[in-house]
Structure formats: structure tokens, C-alpha cells
Enzyme design. Sequence first.
Site, PDB file in Angstrom:
ATOM      1  N   ASP A   1      -6.012   0.038   1.602  1.00 62.44           N
ATOM      2  CA  ASP A   1      -5.035  -0.829   0.961  1.00 62.44           C
ATOM      3  C   ASP A   1      -4.655  -0.181  -0.377  1.00 62.44           C
ATOM      4  O   ASP A   1      -5.247   0.814  -0.799  1.00 62.44           O
ATOM      5  CB  ASP A   1      -5.558  -2.256   0.792  1.00 62.44           C
ATOM      6  CG  ASP A   1      -4.386  -3.242   0.675  1.00 62.44           C
ATOM      7  OD1 ASP A   1      -3.244  -2.794   0.455  1.00 62.44           O
ATOM      8  OD2 ASP A   1      -4.604  -4.452   0.794  1.00 62.44           O
TER       9      ASP A   1
HETATM   10  C1  BGC Z   1      -1.341  -5.402   0.122  1.00 64.80           C
HETATM   11  C2  BGC Z   1      -1.068  -4.892   1.503  1.00 64.80           C
HETATM   12  C3  BGC Z   1       0.255  -4.170   1.528  1.00 64.80           C
HETATM   13  C4  BGC Z   1       0.200  -3.043   0.514  1.00 64.80           C
HETATM   14  C5  BGC Z   1       1.456  -2.204   0.488  1.00 64.80           C
HETATM   15  C6  BGC Z   1      -1.169  -4.324  -0.938  1.00 64.80           C
HETATM   16  O1  BGC Z   1      -1.207  -4.841  -2.208  1.00 64.80           O
HETATM   17  O2  BGC Z   1      -2.640  -5.934   0.076  1.00 64.80           O
HETATM   18  O3  BGC Z   1      -1.089  -5.941   2.426  1.00 64.80           O
HETATM   19  O4  BGC Z   1       0.519  -3.691   2.807  1.00 64.80           O
HETATM   20  O5  BGC Z   1       0.024  -3.611  -0.760  1.00 64.80           O
HETATM   21  O6  BGC Z   1       2.510  -2.864  -0.054  1.00 64.80           O
END
Ligand code: BGC
Length: 765
Positions: free
Chosen positions: A299
Site C-alpha cells: 500500500d
Molecule cells: C490506499 C489504497 C490505495 C492507494 C493508492 C492508499 O492510501 O490505502 O487503497 O489503492 O492509496 O491510491
Amino acid sequence: MKRHLGKMILTYATVVFISGCSGDKKDNLMIDTKNETVNEKVSQLLSKMTIEEKVGQMNQYNGFWDVTGPIPKKGNAKKKYDHLRKGWVGSMLNVRGTENVREVQRIAVEETRLGIPLIIGFDVIHGYKTLSPIPIAESASWDLEAIENSARVAAIEASAAGINWTFAPMVDISRDARWGRVMEGAGEDPYLGSKIAQARVKGFQGDDLSKPNTIAACAKHFAAYGFSEAGKEYNTVDIGTATLYNIVLPPFKAAVDKNVRTLMNSFNELNGVPVTGSSFLQREILKGKWNFNGFVVSDWASLNELIAWGHAKDKKEAARIASTAGSDMDMEGNVYIEELTSLVKNGTVKESILDDAVRRILTVKFELGLFDDPFKYCDSTNEKENIGNAKHHEAVLDVAKKSIVLLKNENNLLPLKKEGQQIALIGPLANDKNSPLGSWRLASEDNSAVSVYEGMSKYKGNKLSFQKGIDLITGNEAFTQPLTINKTINDNDIEKAISIAKSADVVVMVLGEHGFQSGEGRSRTELDLPGKQQELLEKVFAVNKNVVLVLNNGRPLAIEWADKNIPAIVEAWQLGTQTGNAVAQVLYGDYNPSGKLPMTFPRNVGQVPIYYNYKSTGRPNREPHVFWSHYTDSENTPLYPFGYGLSYTKFEYSDLTVSSKEINKGNNLTVSVKITNTGGYDGKEVVQLYIRDLFGSITRPVKELKGFELIKIKKGESKTIEFTLNNNELGFFNANGEFVVEPGEFEVFVGGNSTETLKETFVLK
Ligand code: BGC
């Protein structure tokens, strides 16, 4: 912790894992023998790659601007471009539009030594430009076909904008409505969650990933993010194996069974290990037991967070831990790109770990057809024709109607009469075109939703007047200043609202949460109507009892007062682009509501987490003394249970039968039930089947959903529905994660929600 690469080769089905052993643990490194051609091509390419280039494939950069989180180093766009040119970037996120994607892709394929194309990721969570309902809403449809179709529309639009990988579906099971990200998932139930996960994966990926309008899906967040303590975002997670194996993991496994090509790990820790660094989850379970042959992306900068968690002392250690644990790609963390090459060169991390990660990443790129045509998603004509086209609006309207849940309808106040009525429409969200788009709408246009006011205005037979009553923050400032959303910024219009309510036949009030009040980073400690909305509701109700409350929200709300007083309540979530049309069609009866709650609604925030598949406890029964499992100031029961939702018609359940009172393990049991539409409208009903395994080597929930069917029944008609139960439904995972089917007594329940059911029993021998 040193790892020594062993030579042992383990074969599982068609996947060969070259095991790098540390103690007796497998590293589960992959060679996919199923697809020799792709595999050979990947091997050839791998053999030409330098360590730096391999690490580059494991590096994902954000598109040079800040979207969903803090960028570790701001202002480093130039460095990123240089890295792109050197072949040190395997993927980018948040680059969109054919022109932009073409440009970064051009650099990757034309300017780098090996010309390896980028995989382009984006959060296509509930649509690209044309938005479907937020996922929790869509899940309330229990309509797998409509959900798959909505993901299909999202894939068509996103791929037309140059994107070939979505960070969806979010398959985190969540029981805590305080957690803002419940809006992104399918709710609290692992069975429903698994079916929906599969429908979404199918919708995104289609049958052939190499088609230019299908995109790779990403099941996230692996794993247990939905169990953040106290519903507080990014918080610790400490759950037992029974919950992990039986509740959290099934939707991920279902997605893997549907060939989801990627998974994303997450920000939480699980029982003391931040999951980005969890070998147990990523190597043992995902890549080991489940033979997953796609790749895992971290993530956003979650590799860096290993340091903040106190699990790695610096980036070097974070790189070693995460790579060894099976995090194949570093999203915007700059950890791999800065540290991994030297760690491999000095022998701290085995090159085979890199080879495995890169093999997985390249495999998905081959499957997408990016090596055949890196610009296949960059067709500007396709972009113009497909993004936001009329067919997509029809599709999202269809699923939006199906997502609405009728919570209460006393004296048949709904549907509204179409003629001769004076309707007062009231509330800060009633004419809002932004909030209904919901959270996660990075590529949609601001204020592009059809508001409820606009939707209702299309019904010309009535006289419609509108007053918002109060103002909440409803613009995009709600995204950047979430703490202000609770506050009412203007309550000068309450009197005007009361005045139109007084002379109306029916008052429709649109209240709830702003679209940016749920989503990432949006945990709440209260589940009420924010700001002065409750006051507005009570004041309007005081002058006119014929109130229809339309709720807009991204999570279950605690609306006990409304449930007690307001005659009609419609759960309309945030339904995306077509919100107003969907709501109006339901209010006016052009669509008979058929949605059912995918998450329990509590009476009050103190009951949370509250869910239908709870355990009996040792003291389940209401006793005349206080020593039983309960609260002294609240009922145990929820306000609205899981699976609940009304229709304008009535369904009666009868004749529940089981094909046998005893079955042997491995044999099928057929359960049948008759449903009769006894009301005045044709309608749809989600027939739900639950079981209870009365005694188990680990305690079993009081009810578990094990089947459902969405059926259409004309008024006056009856239908008999059959379900089949077998080992898959009757077994469970024990503390070692082994699936066991234990003989014993079972109860089986069928009904229109998790609490109002018919019951039968049988014995499994
Ligand atoms: C989120 C993810 C997301 C990623 C990219 C993160 O902060 O937890 O779910 O896909 O950002 O935007």
C-alpha cells in the site's frame, strides 16, 4: 535474520515453487509451468536484466503529484523522470488520460535499455468518470450480475483512459461502522463478500486480460485492515485465527480462485507484524497454500511504515523484511529503489527473491499484452467514445436503483403518488451534486451527480418545493478539511424549511453524511446525522408527520430516533452519477426497492462492532439478573439486521424442507422453501439461507450465510427455491487454517433477512 536459499523444489498443481528455506519455512518462489510461453519469455527477459533493472520493476511511482497520501520526498519529480529513463520504474499510479499514459509509456519502451512497458495503476473503486454507487451500496443490491456489470463499465472507461490495472476490489470484511473505509467494501459477511469479490474481479478482468478493455484487478488490503481497533484508521489489528481464517481471508481466497492478478497489502499490523512485512500472510498463505501466481503491491509507502511501527529500524531493514516477506512492488515508498540493489549485492537479500517478484510482475504485463502493444490502452478515439457514454449512464442507474434499501414504510407512505401532491424537499444534501459521487472518485467531474432535487423534478405531476434548511460543507473542501464536515455552517434557513413542510402533503428529507465523510482517513466516533441535521429533522417532523427520510451515507448510521418516529426511511447511500434519478424512481415506485443491508445498523455507537454472525457466548440468555451477556443501557439487537430490506410488496415464506434429516459427510442436502408475493406489486426478493453448526471444536457463529438467490416474483405468484448444502458450506477453518467438516447437529434458516427466518434441522454424520 539470514536466509539460505535451498535447492528443494516443491510442486503444487501446475506451479513450481523454488524454495528458499529459512528454518523449515518456504519462500514460495514461483515458476508458472501452466503458461510455458509467457514463462519462457519472462525467463529470457529476466536473464538479461541487471539487478538495478530488476529492482526497477519492483518500484512504483506516483504520477508526480500528491493524491492519496504523503509523498515521502516532495518535489522529486525530476528524480522520478531520470529513474523512468533508466528503467528503474516498473509501474506508475495516478497517471491517466491517453496522452499522459502514452508519454510515460513511450519513455519506458523507447528510452530504457530493455524497453519494458509500465503497468499503469489507478484507484477505479466505483467507476472511472461515470460513477456507480459506492461499493458498500452496490453490495446492498446482492445482484452479482449488476455488480459485475458495474465493474465492467469501470474497466471500459478506465482502460480507455490508458489505465490497465485497478486497485480494486477492496475485499476487507468490516464490522465496525466507525471505520471510514467500510464504504469501499462489501460489508460484514465473508460469504457475500466472497461472491461480490469474484463478481468484481470478473467485471474488471473479463475472460481475457489481453483485450484492450479489460484491466488487472487487485484484491486489497491483505489482510485484516477492516479490523482496525476501535474503527480507528491505520490502527493495530489483533484478531485470533478463527476470525482470520473464517472471516477475513475467504474473500481474498475467492478472488485468487477467480484469478485476480494482484493483491495489495496494507497499513495495519496483524498480531504484532505489520502486514507489509508478513511472510506468514504473503509467502505461507497467499503464495504457498493458495498458489497465487500474480504479484503483491504494497500500500502507499507502507514499506516505510515498517519503521514507524517499530518493526524495521531503517529503510534498509524495511527493504529486506518486505521483499523477503513477499511484497513484490513498492508503491511510492522509494524503499526498494534506494536500498534493494545494495542489499542484493552484499548478499543480505537473495537475488532469487528479486527474480521471483519480477517474474510475477512481468507475467502480468505479458498477460495484459503490454509487450505486444504497450500503447494498446492509449487510443484517443476510444477514450472520447467510451468515457462517460450514455450506455454507461444507463448501467450505473440500473445498479444504483438496485442498491437502495427501504428501511421503513409505515402506512405505505411510499411510493409517492405521482399527481396532485405538494412535496417539500428539504435537507443540505437534497440538491447536492457533489456529495452523492461518494469518496474515491479521482477521475470524475466535480458536481456531476444528478441531485435528488433534479431527479424528483422530472416527475411533473406534483408541485415540488425545496429548502436546504441548513448548510453543511458540501464542496471539495470537505475532502481537505474533514474535521469541519460535522459542523453546520449556516442554520438560517431552518424556518424556511419548516414553512414549506407545513403546507406539504409529504416531506422528503435528504440527510446524512457528505461523500467525503467516509473513505480513507475518515473514522468517526459518532454514527449520528452530523451537524444540525437531527435538529432539522425533529423540527420539520414537529410540523408534518408525513416525512420520508432519504439517507445518504457511506456507513451504517445509528438513527434510533428516526426509526422510532419517521414513518418512511430510505437508505440511499451515495449512489454515484445517477443518484437523483435512482432515488426518484424508487420514491415514485417506478422501481420497487429490493436492496438488503450488507452490514448491520447499530442502535447506538456503543454496540459497535455489531454483526449478525456473532458467537453465542456462555451466557446468551436474557436472565432476570444482570449476569448475562448484555448492556445495561441498550438492547443487544441491532436497529436493522444484516440482510434486512423491505419492498413495496410483501413476501411470505413457507414450506421450508430439507431433503433428509440426516446426511453423510460429502453428500448433498437440498433445502427448499416457498416464497409468495402477497402484496400489491411485482417485486424482487433476496432469499437468504443461513446455517448454525450447533457444536464445534471451535465455537461456531449463531448464524452463517451460506446461500442466497435474488428472485423476481409477480404479485400473487409463488416460487419454490432450492439450495444445496455440502462440505463447502458446512465446514470451517480450524486454528491451523485447515478446513474441517465436523459431524453433528445443524440448524438451517431461510428468510428475507438474518433475523426473520424459518428454521429446520438436520444431522451431519
Ligand atoms: C490506499 C489504497 C490505495 C492507494 C493508492 C492508499 O492510501 O490505502 O487503497 O489503492 O492509496 O491510491
